[in-house]
Each structure stands twice: as structure tokens, then as C-alpha cells.
Design an enzyme around this catalytic site. Structure first.
Site, PDB file in Angstrom:
ATOM      1  N   GLU A  88      -8.797  54.716 -15.754  1.00 36.43           N
ATOM      2  CA  GLU A  88      -9.055  54.951 -14.332  1.00 36.43           C
ATOM      3  C   GLU A  88      -9.760  56.271 -14.076  1.00 36.43           C
ATOM      4  O   GLU A  88     -10.609  56.364 -13.185  1.00 36.43           O
ATOM      5  CB  GLU A  88      -7.749  54.889 -13.534  1.00 36.43           C
ATOM      6  CG  GLU A  88      -7.149  53.498 -13.398  1.00 36.43           C
ATOM      7  CD  GLU A  88      -6.279  53.081 -14.572  1.00 36.43           C
ATOM      8  OE1 GLU A  88      -6.218  53.833 -15.572  1.00 36.43           O
ATOM      9  OE2 GLU A  88      -5.636  52.019 -14.509  1.00 36.43           O
TER      10      GLU A  88
ATOM     11  N   HIS B 154       5.373  49.599  -9.239  1.00 38.25           N
ATOM     12  CA  HIS B 154       4.353  48.630  -8.827  1.00 38.25           C
ATOM     13  C   HIS B 154       4.591  48.123  -7.415  1.00 38.25           C
ATOM     14  O   HIS B 154       4.154  47.032  -7.075  1.00 38.25           O
ATOM     15  CB  HIS B 154       4.327  47.429  -9.792  1.00 38.25           C
ATOM     16  CG  HIS B 154       3.865  47.754 -11.182  1.00 38.25           C
ATOM     17  ND1 HIS B 154       4.664  48.409 -12.079  1.00 38.25           N
ATOM     18  CD2 HIS B 154       2.698  47.515 -11.813  1.00 38.25           C
ATOM     19  CE1 HIS B 154       3.991  48.552 -13.217  1.00 38.25           C
ATOM     20  NE2 HIS B 154       2.811  48.031 -13.089  1.00 38.25           N
TER      21      HIS B 154
END
Lengths: 342, 349
Positions: A68, A137
Site C-alpha cells: 500500500e 476489518h
């Protein structure tokens, strides 16, 4: 008028509406591309790019390595050189592995350059819980992005806004963080949400960033909220309406800039405020909303403000625990009653 | 890089003496003098900033005081890296530098006046005084730098990506220090650039010290160039000799321009001064020898020995550099400071 009717009757999922905006912008602007993990053949884990690879090919719908920092930074550099990248961070929760590129680079370059360098980039990310994905998450974290200066933050709740805000985000000359809640996307593999399907205008459609929406008018209490919680709030508003309480639901749509005028106008009318936010309670969006009223005129509030948010605890895994901390209908209803009774 | 009049004159003189076997390949004398000139300008710049920085820090040393406040990381000793690499670039190529950025800015042709005004925190600066010396952005030369270790690499990938997608032969040069080679951003960037064959030249300035930690204590291998092989790209390590850097950079730049992908070039350089100004460097075990490793007198001597430069030439170059630098300093000092009422401007376009 047949065309107008067909337009208003057309219903799409939030996911499909978001993809439609990307598709339309990519068609007329060759500098737009979409990049991230599993955005190609998979079509985005949460359906953010379904069908785009087939339409535009791997040169513009680009699967990245799980890096990322590298690919968000790549988006920044490409934006600095005049491209309009849309870069997907699969989960908002993953900001921890790449935050430096986001808040120290993407968000600061325009400022540090005294306005001479622009970063016209969209950073998309999925947020939210409700399906037992655990503490890493399920977070929203939009308040964290909104806290750090230099990036706009939009949080659509409806299919139409998903399209209109995406179009606006792509065309914006600033970095825009576009946070979509998994629970409003209309995914086949999550609990069905009736609100994930809605009317979406065809063709070019822009929702200006920074303008809240009065999702429901009411005179008794202002309920300011965003994203999936807008739908929970509307459900509760219908229920309490039968008991004679009329709730005005404000869908913030954009956290940066925040439409304080619409908020204040509503609170000025109702004198009561409930804020519902699926992000953490302290130091976040709900505090900012209450502060906005307090700083303007504390006298506007006839009763103390109520906040319904995640009570400063990581999102638990077990269903019963998770639903105990999420701002679901029962907690919202309770807050409304508290505000009205006070 | 524009060839100075002096160098052009020199270019017309008879060919320089043949070099001995094993030495760097012959370079055109104008190139050699150009490299020297860039290094001299860069050093003159750092010496002037050093002087201005310390001019008003007292009593004692107050880092937030003076015409040039804040942290100041100067690049004296590292000039061969910037001069040798940037000699292959035009202002259409991008450079992302580090927290120690001045030598790369100078070598890449960033406007000295605007850069200096920025360092002095003035409204006429590159960033209108919002950036400072670690945050220099010059759209005219696609130059930028970042104060965060290794985090200047990823944006360089994006610039290279844009150049590639537009079908140009423009490239991006991404610079870090050897300490940064242990950051994730470094490795993520090498892998991604290699996989996508991006036109990037990764430069690592190994000045032996990550602030106070020697490379031997931080890094499992002796050469970061070896790390390139993990990503299937060429890696080369050279000493702090500007012609060796020029030569190695030539290969890396040519490879990138030809669409063959990135390369890694590590230069074993020297940090002549502190990590930042005010750093007493008590940890420096090599300080006594460091001064002797100053690359500029050595190169000057080599140019003199080869007949490429004489006293007059050296004097002319130094004088020209000093005059450009003092002009930039003067401009900065005369420029207005930003209006405090504008402190919240430029957050958004």
C-alpha cells in the site's frame, strides 16, 4: 417525458452506482485510472470495480502487489504529474501500513508547495462492521482522516450519492478520501440491506462535496449521521413517528468540508440533537458535531446532546458483542427518546 | 546542464592526456568541468546556508531562532552523488530527494532564489514559506523532497508511471540514504518499479551514518546494491568519485529511458558535517578522517593535473558560484515574510 420517468425509475446498488461514475469519468478522461488490490479480475472485494477490467483493460484497471505504501505513493506521484488516479485501500483499517503516504504526502504537498503542486487523487476504501470481521476489518476511521488536514472526506450513504460524490471526487483538484460502507454496497454475500438499492440518475451526475442532505424532515429532534447509520436512523425515524416524534435526519455526506450550516439550521429548528456515528466515540465526528453547535450558540440546545457511537472499544468479533457496540436501531431509538423526554 | 563559457573554451583545447588503465573512461572536458562546477556551486550554497543559519542562533544555540530557524541538514561531502546523477537529467525528469536535499536541488537546476527564499521562510519561496528546507517543491523542474525516511521513493514511482503512460522517455530519480534502505517503503518501491518496469533510478546515498547509527550496526549486508538482485534489477555501488557516479548513473538512466526498467545505484559518500546543524557528533569515530575524504579538493586536483583547469579557471568557477549564491541569499533576505493572516491558506486547491 418517458425518458425522465425511466431515469427516476432506474434502481442500482450502491456498488453499481459507484462503478458507473468511475466508468463515465474514465470514458471521457484518459488520465483517470483505478489501482489497488484485487480490483482487476476480481472486480474489487466489495464490488468497487465490477466489470471495469473488461471495459478498460489492465492498463487502466490495475491490480497491485500488497504494497500500500508503494502504490498509494505511486498514485500521489501520478497525480502530481497531472493524472487523476483512483487508488483503493481495501479496508480503511489498513491505513496503518501506509498512513505516511496519505497524511504526510498526499494531504500536505499542496500546502507545503504553497499551492504550486496539486494532488488530484481519489483514495477509496471500504469501512464498517456488522458481519463479525473482527477488530482489524470492521472500523470506520473516517474521523481520523477528517482530523488530518489536507484531504477531503466523503462518505456516501445512498446509491445516488455514491455516484454523484464519486464523479465530484474524481474531478476535484484535491485529494479526496472516499469511504464506502460495506453494508450499503448491496453485496450478494452480506445480509441484504434494502437501502443498498436506490434510484440513480443516468448520465453525468455530480453531488457537490461539502453539502449535507436532509434525508428526512422533522420538527422535534435533529439526528445528524452518515453512511450506513443514515439508513438505521431513517428506519427508527419512521418507527418513532408513529409515536408522534418527528425526527429530522441529516445525512452529512461529507466530513471535509463539513456542512455546518445545514446542521445548525436544523438544530435551530428542533432544539434537540442526536449524533449517530459508527466510528469511535471520543475525539471524533460526533464530538465535532456537538462542538459546532456549542461554539455557535449553546442556547440552541434545549436539552443535552446525545451521542450514539462505538464506545471506545475495538470492534468485537462475537455477533452479540459487536451488535452491542455498533450504533444500531435500538440504541438510536433510545437516544431519541432520551432527547425528547429530557 | 548548460555548459559554462569557461568549459566550452576548455573543450576547444587539445585532448586531455590519456588515462591509465583501470581509471574511469575518458569524459569530455566540458562534462568534467561541468561536474566540478555543479559541486562547487552546491558547496558554496551549503557554506552560505551554514553561515546564515548560525548567524543568529545565540545566546547559546536556539534551534528555533534566527533568519533560518528549524532543523537544517546540509549535504557537504555528498555533492558527487547529485552532480554525477543530475548531469544526465533535464528539467523534464523528476527528482525526489530526502531531508538533506540541497545538493540535488542545486544539481537539478532548481531556482536558487526561490529555494533560498523558502529556506528563509519567505512569501517568494517555492512553497511561500509553508514548506521549509525539507519540503521543497519545484514544478518547473519536477523536483520535490520529503522529510520522512524512504517515503520519497513511492511518489517517484508515480511520476515515472505518468511519464511511461504518456509514451515519453522521461524518468524519475528517487533518492534516499542508506538508513532508509531498511524501511518497508524502500523494498515495496523496488519491487513495484521492477515488476512494472518503471523508468526510475533509485539512488542510495550511503554516508555511513543514519544520524548516529553506523551502517554496520543497522544493516545486515555491506552493500545495498546487492539488494537490487532481490528484485531482479541491476544494482551498482560506487565510491564518492563524481566521475564514477556519472558513469554508473549513465547506465541506469539510459536503461530507464530505453524502457528497460529501474536500477539501483548506491554511492558510498561522506557526510562532512553533522546530521543536522547543532549535532555535536560525539558518536563519530571517523570524524578525523572525514575531512580528508572531501571530494571537491580531490576532484579539483585531478582536473588540474589533467590540464582541464588552472588557477584562473578554478577562481572563475568559485567566484561565479559565490556570486550566484549570495544573490540568492540577498533575494531571500529582501523578500517579505508571509502574512500571518494567510496561515490557513493553501490547505486545499
Amino acid at each position: 417525458m418517458t425518458i425522465t420517468e425511466s431515469r427516476t425509475e432506474r434502481r442500482l446498488t450502491t456498488s453499481r452506482a459507484m462503478v458507473e461514475a468511475i466508468e463515465q469519468e474514465m470514458e471521457h478522461d484518459p488520465s483517470v485510472f483505478y489501482m489497488g488490490e484485487d480490483v482487476g479480475a476480481y472486480g474489487g472485494i466489495f464490488g468497487s470495480t465490477t466489470g471495469l477490467l473488461e471495459r478498460f483493460g489492465p492498463q487502466r484497471i490495475i491490480d497491485t502487489p500488497i504494497s500500500e505504501t508503494a502504490f498509494i505513493g505511486l498514485g500521489i506521484g501520478a497525480a502530481v504529474e497531472g493524472m487523476r488516479p483512483i487508488v483503493e485501500l481495501m479496508f480503511a483499517d489498513f491505513m496503518g501500513v501506509c498512513l505516511d503516504q496519505i497524511y504526510n504526502h498526499m494531504a500536505k504537498i499542496h500546502f507545503e508547495s504553497g499551492g504550486s503542486v496539486q494532488v488530484p487523487m481519489v483514495l477509496t476504501m471500504a469501512a464498517g462492521g456488522g458481519y463479525s470481521d473482527g477488530a482489524q476489518h470492521s472500523q470506520c476511521l473516517w474521523g481520523t482522516f477528517a482530523h488530518l488536514p489536507g484531504m477531503k472526506v466523503v462518505v456516501p450513504s445512498t446509491p445516488a450519492d455514491a455516484k454523484g460524490l464519486m464523479t465530484a471526487a474524481i474531478r476535484d483538484d484535491n485529494p479526496v478520501v472516499y469511504v464506502f460502507h460495506k453494508g450499503v454496497m448491496g453485496l450478494a454475500w452480506m445480509a441484504k440491506n434494502a437501502h443498498a438499492l436506490g434510484e440513480v440518475p443516468e448520465g453525468e451526475y455530480v453531488v457537490p462535496i461539502g453539502k449535507a442532505r436532509v434525508a428526512r424532515e422533522g420538527s422535534d429532534v435533529t439526528l445528524a449521521t452518515l453512511s450506513l447509520s443514515v439508513h438505521h436512523a431513517l428506519d427508527v425515524a419512521e418507527k418513532v413517528s408513529e409515536q408522534g416524534i418527528e425526527v429530522e435526519v441529516i445525512d452529512l455526506r461529507s466530513l471535509v468540508p463539513l456542512d455546518r450550516d445545514t446542521l445548525l439550521e436544523s438544530v435551530g429548528k428542533t432544539g434537540r440533537l442526536v449524533v449517530v456515528d459508527e466510528d469511535y466515540l471520543s475525539y471524533g465526528v460526533s464530538g465535532e458535531i456537538v462542538a459546532t453547535v456549542a461554539e455557535t450558540d449553546p442556547g440552541m440546545l434545549r436539552v443535552p446532546a446525545q451521542r450514539v457511537a462505538v464506545p471506545d472499544v475495538p470492534i468485537p468479533y462475537a455477533h452479540a458483542l459487536e451488535y452491542a457496540v455498533l450504533p444500531r436501531q435500538q440504541r438510536i431509538e433510545q437516544a431519541i427518546h432520551t432527547a425528547v423526554r429530557a | 546542464m548548460t555548459t559554462p563559457a569557461y568549459a566550452r573554451e576548455q573543450a576547444q583545447t587539445p585532448a586531455p592526456p590519456a588515462r591509465q588503465a583501470g581509471e574511469t573512461p575518458d569524459l569530455d572536458v566540458s562534462v568534467r568541468v561541468g561536474l566540478y562546477e555543479t559541486m562547487v556551486l552546491s558547496r558554496a550554497y551549503e557554506e552560505a546556508i551554514l553561515r546564515e543559519y548560525h548567524a543568529d542562533k545565540g545566546p547559546g544555540f536556539d534551534i528555533g531562532k534566527g533568519l533560518v530557524p528549524g532543523e537544517m541538514h546540509l549535504s557537504a561531502g555528498q555533492e558527487p552523488v547529485a552532480a554525477g546523477v543530475c548531469a544526465h537529467l533535464t528539467s523534464d525528469d523528476a527528482v525526489t530527494a530526502t531531508h538533506r536535499p540541497h545538493h540535488f536541488a542545486v544539481a537539478h537546476g532548481v531556482d536558487l532564489g526561490k529555494m533560498t527564499a523558502e529556506i528563509f521562510g519567505r512569501e517568494t519561496g517555492l512553497g511561500r514559506g509553508r514548506g521549509g528546507h525539507m519540503h521543497l517543491f519545484d514544478p518547473a523542474t519536477h523536483f520535490s523532497c520529503s522529510g520522512i525516511i524512504a517515503e520519497g521513493y513511492p511518489p517517484a514511482l508515480g511520476q515515472a508511471f505518468a511519464f511511461q503512460r504518456r509514451g515519453t522517455d522521461r524518468i524519475a530519480v528517487a533518492v534516499t540514504g542508506e538508513g532508509a534502505a531498511n524501511q518497508g517503503a524502500f523494498h515495496e518501491s523496488l519491487n513495484l518499479a521492477a515488476r512494472w518496469s518503471l523508468p526510475v533510478v533509485f539512488v542510495v546515498e550511503d554516508n555511513d551514518w543514519a544520524i548516529s547509527v553506523p551502517r554496520s550496526a543497522s544493516t545486515a549486508i555491506t552493500s545495498n546494491a546487492a539488494r537490487a538482485s532481490a528484485y531482479g534489477i541491476p544494482g551498482e555501488r560506487v565510491e564518492n568519485d563524481v566521475e564514477a557516479v556519472y558513469d554508473a548513473a549513465n547506465r541506469a538512466v539510459a536503461r530507464a529511458r530505453a524502457g528497460q526498467g529501474p536500477s539501483l545505484l548506491e554511492v558510498h559518500t561522506v557526510r562532512l558535517w553533522g546530521h543536522f546543524e547543532g549535532d555535536a557528533q560525539g558518536y563519530r569515530t571517523d570524524l578525523a578522517e572525514a575531512a580528508a575524504r572531501d571530494p571537491i579538493p580531490a576532484y579539483e586536483q585531478s582536473l588540474r593535473a589533467d590540464g582541464a583547469l588552472d588557477d584562473a579557471g578554478v577562481a572563475r568557477i568559485k567566484e561565479a558560484a559565490g556570486s550566484r549564491v549570495e544573490q540568492a541569499i540577498e533575494l531571500a533576505k529582501q523578500s517579505p515574510t508571509p502574512d500571518p493572516a494567510s496561515a490557513t491558506s493553501y490547505v486545499f486547491a
